[in-house]
Write a protein that holds these residues in place. Structure first.
Motif, mmCIF file in Angstrom:
data_model
loop_
_atom_site.group_PDB
_atom_site.id
_atom_site.type_symbol
_atom_site.label_atom_id
_atom_site.label_comp_id
_atom_site.label_asym_id
_atom_site.label_seq_id
_atom_site.Cartn_x
_atom_site.Cartn_y
_atom_site.Cartn_z
ATOM 1 N N GLN A 184 10.271 67.595 52.588
ATOM 2 C CA GLN A 184 9.403 66.225 52.553
ATOM 3 C C GLN A 184 10.998 65.260 52.281
ATOM 4 O O GLN A 184 11.610 65.532 51.376
ATOM 5 N N SER A 185 10.913 64.427 53.045
ATOM 6 C CA SER A 185 11.988 63.381 52.879
ATOM 7 C C SER A 185 12.028 62.748 51.261
ATOM 8 O O SER A 185 10.811 62.552 50.866
ATOM 9 N N PRO A 186 13.203 62.641 50.588
ATOM 10 C CA PRO A 186 13.283 61.892 49.360
ATOM 11 C C PRO A 186 12.798 60.470 49.460
ATOM 12 O O PRO A 186 12.416 60.097 48.389
ATOM 13 N N LEU A 187 13.082 59.976 50.466
ATOM 14 C CA LEU A 187 12.688 58.598 50.814
ATOM 15 C C LEU A 187 11.230 58.140 51.026
ATOM 16 O O LEU A 187 10.645 59.263 51.912
ATOM 17 N N SER A 188 10.636 57.228 50.527
ATOM 18 C CA SER A 188 9.421 56.926 50.446
ATOM 19 C C SER A 188 8.899 56.345 52.013
ATOM 20 O O SER A 188 7.857 56.451 52.676
ATOM 21 N N ARG A 189 9.975 55.631 52.631
ATOM 22 C CA ARG A 189 9.713 55.021 53.975
ATOM 23 C C ARG A 189 10.041 56.306 55.002
ATOM 24 O O ARG A 189 10.665 57.147 54.803
ATOM 25 N N GLN A 190 9.468 55.722 56.404
ATOM 26 C CA GLN A 190 10.029 56.299 57.607
ATOM 27 C C GLN A 190 11.414 56.719 57.694
ATOM 28 O O GLN A 190 12.324 55.909 57.771
ATOM 29 N N ILE A 191 11.928 58.077 57.976
ATOM 30 C CA ILE A 191 13.192 58.256 58.123
ATOM 31 C C ILE A 191 13.600 57.881 59.401
ATOM 32 O O ILE A 191 12.828 57.838 60.397
ATOM 33 N N ARG A 192 14.733 57.402 59.734
ATOM 34 C CA ARG A 192 15.376 56.777 61.084
ATOM 35 C C ARG A 192 16.415 57.898 61.730
ATOM 36 O O ARG A 192 16.703 57.795 62.972
ATOM 37 N N THR A 193 17.400 58.187 60.716
ATOM 38 C CA THR A 193 18.319 59.004 61.149
ATOM 39 C C THR A 193 18.879 60.090 60.175
ATOM 40 O O THR A 193 18.473 59.699 58.856
#
Length: 333
Positions: A184-193
């Motif tokens: 899972q992405s470490p970022l809480s918001r939607q990945i873009r790039t």
């Protein structure tokens, strides 16, 4: 976390003959300083910015194009459009051919010669990655994804796919259809790039809220710990990171965003190496040339505020070249 540095862009070169709509992807030829861009207006445009000819060619595919990549010889350009098609354009003969189709718009692609023959890898909003071998008409292999593909990067033997579910999936192209690792992405918001490290042991991830994660695949040492930072924020306003580009020579990286700025960074020293002035519109995409000494970036509308904000008269498209300075390439010890 990152240290500030100066801004400058007065010497950047602006190219002529740009598309009428925003540029979706910039790609440099692997053999020369020839620059291609795809656009929402359905065209592929090619420049030789360091010759008297300037514009090499243009082709109109009649459907918005989301991605493009050169072949290994620098003679053909592949592109994926919003009509679900994968095309190839021979720049020398000005002939085009349909390579294949997806079931939804084609978002990302990469060309490789590392798999025993020339292969085009495409990813789509139809939740698949497809491998195209030009010796046959149908896709050589199809990989199912958990969600729509939003971003993809490739550096042999690593293929990385980022999905609308905020999952990132790694494939080892020694077994191209077999999932190697998922996280899972470490970022809480939607990945873009996303963009792989030069060393292929991690990935830079950019989100819609102007945050960047420096994610190592294996955190084996103290110096290789995953971290994240804010970069495209202004007071109470946050802007999407539209693209992260990695310098092919030095491994340092850039981010460009909806705030109309780009930055150069060093993940090792955790420092900012340089920054642009603030442009009148978002920076949609960027890319280093093969030698890492020229940085191309495009200015236009990035759609992060939706179609109701878009106005042709205020969203002029620009394509610029920035000659890299040594202080923007690496951190002096």
């Amino acid at each position: 976390m990152f240290k500030n540095t100066e801004q400058h862009n007065k010497n950047d070169i602006e190219l002529k003959g740009v598309p009428s709509e925003s540029i979706t992807q910039i790609s440099w030829s692997p053999t020369a300083n020839h620059l291609a861009c795809s656009s929402w207006d359905g065209t592929i445009n090619v420049w030789d910015p360091f010759s008297s000819v300037d514009m090499i060619g243009k082709y109109d595919f009649q459907s918005p194009i989301l991605c493009n990549k050169w072949n290994g010889a620098g003679t053909q350009i592949f592109c994926g459009d919003c009509s679900n098609n994968v095309h190839v354009w021979d720049v020398v003969s000005n002939q085009t051919q349909l390579v294949g189709k997806h079931n939804a718009p084609v978002k990302c692609m990469f060309f490789t010669k590392e798999l025993g023959s020339e292969i085009l890898i495409t990813g789509s909003w139809d939740k698949t990655i497809r491998y195209w071998d030009f010796r046959q008409q149908e896709a050589a292999a199809v990989v199912e994804l958990p969600e729509r593909l939003y971003t993809m990067d490739y550096s042999y033997p690593v293929l990385l796919a980022g999905c609308a579910s905020n999952e990132l999936i790694i494939y080892d192209l020694n077994e191209p259809t077999k999932e190697y690792k998922r996280f899972q992405s470490p970022l809480s918001r939607q990945i873009r790039t996303t963009s792989l490290f030069k060393e292929r042991d991690g990935v830079f991830i950019g989100s819609i809220d102007g945050r960047c994660s420096v994610k190592y695949f294996e955190e084996k040492t103290k110096s290789k710990k995953t971290f994240q930072f804010k970069c495209h924020h202004q007071k109470n306003n946050v802007y999407p990171i539209n693209e992260i580009s990695v310098n092919p020579e030095y491994g340092t990286f850039s981010t460009c965003g909806g705030d109309g700025r780009f930055f150069f960074w060093c993940k090792i020293s955790k420092s900012k190496l340089g920054s642009s002035c603030q442009f009148e519109n978002p920076i949609c995409c960027s890319q280093y040339n093969k030698d890492g000494n020229i940085f191309a970036y495009s200015i236009g509308y990035d759609w992060h505020q939706g179609s109701h904000i878009y106005k042709n008269s205020t969203k002029k498209v620009r394509l610029c070249l920035h000659e890299m300075e040594s202080k923007e390439l690496f951190k002096d010890k």
